[in-house]
Each structure stands twice: as C-alpha cells, then as structure tokens.
Write a protein that holds these residues in place. Structure first.
Motif, short mmCIF file in Angstrom:
data_model
loop_
_atom_site.label_atom_id
_atom_site.label_comp_id
_atom_site.label_asym_id
_atom_site.label_seq_id
_atom_site.Cartn_x
_atom_site.Cartn_y
_atom_site.Cartn_z
N HIS A 91 0.82 -1.22 0.00
CA HIS A 91 0.00 0.00 0.00
C HIS A 91 0.86 1.28 0.00
O HIS A 91 0.33 2.37 0.18
CB HIS A 91 -0.94 0.06 1.22
N MET A 92 2.16 1.12 -0.21
CA MET A 92 3.04 2.27 -0.05
C MET A 92 4.07 2.41 -1.16
O MET A 92 4.59 3.50 -1.39
CB MET A 92 3.76 2.19 1.31
N VAL A 93 4.40 1.34 -1.85
CA VAL A 93 5.42 1.40 -2.90
C VAL A 93 4.83 0.85 -4.21
O VAL A 93 3.72 0.34 -4.25
CB VAL A 93 6.69 0.62 -2.51
N ASP A 94 5.62 0.99 -5.27
CA ASP A 94 5.29 0.51 -6.62
C ASP A 94 4.21 1.35 -7.27
O ASP A 94 3.64 2.26 -6.67
CB ASP A 94 4.93 -0.98 -6.61
N SER A 95 3.97 1.06 -8.54
CA SER A 95 3.13 1.92 -9.37
C SER A 95 2.68 1.15 -10.61
O SER A 95 3.17 0.05 -10.89
CB SER A 95 3.95 3.14 -9.82
N VAL A 96 1.79 1.75 -11.36
CA VAL A 96 1.37 1.16 -12.62
C VAL A 96 2.57 1.08 -13.58
O VAL A 96 2.74 0.10 -14.31
CB VAL A 96 0.22 1.96 -13.24
N LYS A 97 3.40 2.10 -13.58
CA LYS A 97 4.59 2.08 -14.45
C LYS A 97 5.47 0.88 -14.13
O LYS A 97 5.92 0.17 -15.03
CB LYS A 97 5.38 3.38 -14.27
N ALA A 98 5.74 0.65 -12.85
CA ALA A 98 6.59 -0.48 -12.46
C ALA A 98 5.96 -1.81 -12.84
O ALA A 98 6.64 -2.76 -13.24
CB ALA A 98 6.86 -0.44 -10.95
N TYR A 99 4.63 -1.89 -12.73
CA TYR A 99 3.92 -3.13 -12.99
C TYR A 99 3.49 -3.29 -14.45
O TYR A 99 2.78 -4.25 -14.78
CB TYR A 99 2.69 -3.22 -12.08
N ASP A 100 3.90 -2.39 -15.31
CA ASP A 100 3.50 -2.45 -16.71
C ASP A 100 3.77 -3.82 -17.34
O ASP A 100 2.89 -4.38 -18.00
CB ASP A 100 4.21 -1.33 -17.49
N GLU A 124 1.12 9.15 2.52
CA GLU A 124 0.49 10.42 2.16
C GLU A 124 -1.03 10.30 2.16
O GLU A 124 -1.74 11.25 2.52
CB GLU A 124 0.96 10.88 0.77
N ASN A 125 -1.52 9.14 1.73
CA ASN A 125 -2.97 8.90 1.65
C ASN A 125 -3.28 7.57 2.35
O ASN A 125 -3.34 6.51 1.71
CB ASN A 125 -3.40 8.83 0.19
N PRO A 126 -3.48 7.60 3.65
CA PRO A 126 -3.69 6.36 4.40
C PRO A 126 -5.05 5.74 4.14
O PRO A 126 -5.91 6.32 3.45
CB PRO A 126 -3.55 6.81 5.86
N TYR A 127 -5.25 4.55 4.68
CA TYR A 127 -6.53 3.84 4.60
C TYR A 127 -7.66 4.77 5.04
O TYR A 127 -7.52 5.50 6.01
CB TYR A 127 -6.46 2.61 5.51
N PRO A 128 -8.79 4.80 4.30
CA PRO A 128 -9.19 3.91 3.20
C PRO A 128 -9.10 4.54 1.82
O PRO A 128 -9.89 4.20 0.94
CB PRO A 128 -10.65 3.62 3.55
N ALA A 129 -8.16 5.46 1.59
CA ALA A 129 -8.11 6.18 0.31
C ALA A 129 -8.01 5.23 -0.87
O ALA A 129 -8.72 5.39 -1.88
CB ALA A 129 -6.92 7.14 0.31
N ASN A 130 -7.15 4.21 -0.78
CA ASN A 130 -7.00 3.32 -1.94
C ASN A 130 -8.20 2.40 -2.12
O ASN A 130 -8.50 1.98 -3.24
CB ASN A 130 -5.69 2.52 -1.86
N VAL A 131 -8.91 2.09 -1.04
CA VAL A 131 -10.16 1.34 -1.17
C VAL A 131 -11.20 2.18 -1.92
O VAL A 131 -11.90 1.68 -2.81
CB VAL A 131 -10.69 0.92 0.22
N GLU A 132 -11.28 3.45 -1.57
CA GLU A 132 -12.21 4.36 -2.27
C GLU A 132 -11.86 4.45 -3.75
O GLU A 132 -12.75 4.44 -4.61
CB GLU A 132 -12.15 5.74 -1.62
N ASP A 133 -10.56 4.51 -4.07
CA ASP A 133 -10.13 4.59 -5.46
C ASP A 133 -10.52 3.32 -6.22
O ASP A 133 -10.98 3.38 -7.38
CB ASP A 133 -8.62 4.79 -5.55
#
Length: 311
Positions: A91-100, A124-133
C-alpha cells in the motif's frame, strides 16, 4: 518445511546480507528508499516485456479523487471482458509504471482488457483512500471505456498481488452488498488479507525469505491512522457469503502471508462459494517481481490465472 528453490539462493543470500548491514548501521525503514529499491528490483528481474497491441492512459472520474488508469487491450478487434489489476507494494510502494510488464502478461494470458489503477499510496494517503479509489474505478470504468469507444463485454473481474490482493478481496466483499459493482471472479496472488499479522506463517517464514515480518508491520503502521481497527479492514474478517465471486488464491510456500491466503480460501468455500488454492512450493512472496529467476513458476502462475478467468 520444504527447500527453497535453488534459483533463489543467491538472491536471498545477497538480500539478507544487505539487511544485516542495514541493521548493523541502525538504518530505519524509509518510505523513499523502499519505493526506490522495489521499483529497481522489478526493472532488474522482470526484463521480458511483451508487445501488446493497444495500451493507453486515461482516467476514471469520481466525486472524490479522479483515478489515473492504464488500459491494456490484447486484441482490439474483439469485445473482451475486463480485468481490474491492482498492483502490490504494501500500500506504499510501486506503481502502474513499475507493474507495466506484469499487466501486459496478465492481459495476454487472460485475454481480458486489463485496467490498472494508479491508486493513492500511504503514508500520504492512508486507509481507506486506496479502497475508495478501487471502488470508484470498479463503478466508473464502463464510462471511461465508452468514452474511448473501446468495445468490451460488460463483465468485470479483479486481480492483484500482495497489497493489491487485499484491495481486490476488499472490493469483492463490498460488492456483495453494492448493486453498483458486480465482480465475476477474483484472483488473489499471495494476498495480504489479515492486517493483525497473527497467522503462524508470520513466525515460520517472517525472517530470511525476502518479505520480513517486521517490514510488514511497518507497512501496516504507515497504512493505518492511529485508532483505526486493522481487523475490521482485513478481508479475512469481513462478511463471507455465497455472493462472493469465484476465487483463485495463489500462495507461495516461503511467505509470511501463506497461511492467511489458505484460510481465506477455506472461508469462501465454507460460505458456499467457489475457491481454489494454487500453492507454489519452494518460492517466496513477490515471485512475479523476480520473474527472471523463476520463469517456469511465473509462466504457470499467469497461465493458471488466465485459465481460471476464462473457465
């Protein structure tokens, strides 16, 4: 306990030596350093990047955060089903670019249109920001695809590894009670589904096998705000009903999260759903991210995920 795959021996020896050096210098975990080292590792060990016919970046609009997405279409001449792929990284590292490269392979193996959200990261954006996304993309992806004039079958499945597996499972559990989100199937790859870190595999495989138990706890400490209930946020302790999607859980032997993945699978079955556990012996958490060392294992994982999604 089995034996570690010999192709991982040198990698683990060097990694564990580096950890010992850092501990000897009393170097604390660092968000920036963790992000840098994780993306560097993927670049170094995932070097096979297949061509795919159509890749485009877009956005999924929502009332809150507009979520950037990358769309991978393996066959634009066909109306294919859609797979939401959520990358790992605590929930803190990596990205779409890295996982392409991983998304490309998942699209080819599954013959699905893969949509990879650039969900917000902690701290920077703790739980539940990524769940909302994640929920926003599941609801809004059809409008984005229509705006792009991408012909597709309106069938949505979800997949993710590690923390992305947690987000995938969370989405599936929420969708049981949300008529606006329908999930056909889910593929959870060495998923983190228990933020209490109480399963025995944390003690058995939490030292010396790449994903360290203390690093997991550090990730969780950065992900959650003080006072937030980690058990409530854990898919392993959410409601299990027969409305959960058909589920494939991929686990790795030398992984502190292996027990919770197996238990999750059992709970889906006990609730009246379908679940299958594909267990890889001799390998570590995050094996897709060191593909060059484990080509046959990774090929089997992609092939099995594709067969499950299309079965």
């Amino acid at each position: 306990m089995g034996k570690i795959n010999p192709k991982l021996s040198e990698f683990l020896r060097e990694y564990n030596e580096l950890l010992l050096e850092q501990k000897a210098r009393d170097c604390p975990f660092s968000v920036i350093a963790s992000r840098d080292s994780s993306e560097r590792m993927i670049r170094e060990y995932v070097t096979d990047i297949p061509e795919i016919e159509w890749v485009v970046d877009d956005e999924v609009f929502s009332s809150g955060y507009t979520v950037p997405v990358r769309i991978f279409h393996p066959n634009p001449g066909l109306a294919l089903p859609v797979l939401l792929y959520l990358h790992g990284g605590g929930h803190m590292v990596d990205s779409v670019k890295a996982y392409d490269p991983i998304c490309r392979k998942m699209a080819i193996a599954s013959q699905h249109i893969v949509v990879a959200p650039e969900y917000r990261l902690a701290p920077e954006n703790p739980y539940p920001a990524n769940v909302e996304d994640t929920c926003a993309v599941a609801r809004g992806i059809w409008s984005t695809l229509a705006r792009r004039k991408i012909h597709c079958r309106k069938v949505l499945s979800v997949a993710g590894d590690s923390a992305g597996g947690s987000l995938s499972a969370t989405l599936s559990h929420l969708a049981q009670f949300d008529k606006g989100i329908v999930i056909e199937k889910q593929v959870l790859i060495y998923p983190c589904v228990d933020y209490t870190a109480e399963c025995p595999s944390y003690q058995k495989y939490g030292t010396g096998y790449f994903l360290e138990a203390d690093k997991c706890i550090w990730f969780f400490d950065k992900y959650f705000r003080e006072g937030q209930c980690r058990k409530v946020a854990s898919p392993l302790y959410m409601d299990f009903t027969e409305r959960l999607p058909r589920t494939l859980v991929i686990t790795a032997e030398f992984c502190p999260l292996s027990d919770e993945g197996k238990i999750y699978c059992e709970k889906v079955i006990s609730a009246g759903g379908f679940a299958k556990n594909l267990h890889f012996e001799g390998v570590i958490h995050g094996f897709l991210n060191v593909e060059d060392l484990l080509k046959e294992v990774c090929a089997e994982a992609y092939r099995s995920a594709g067969e499950f999604l299309n079965g």
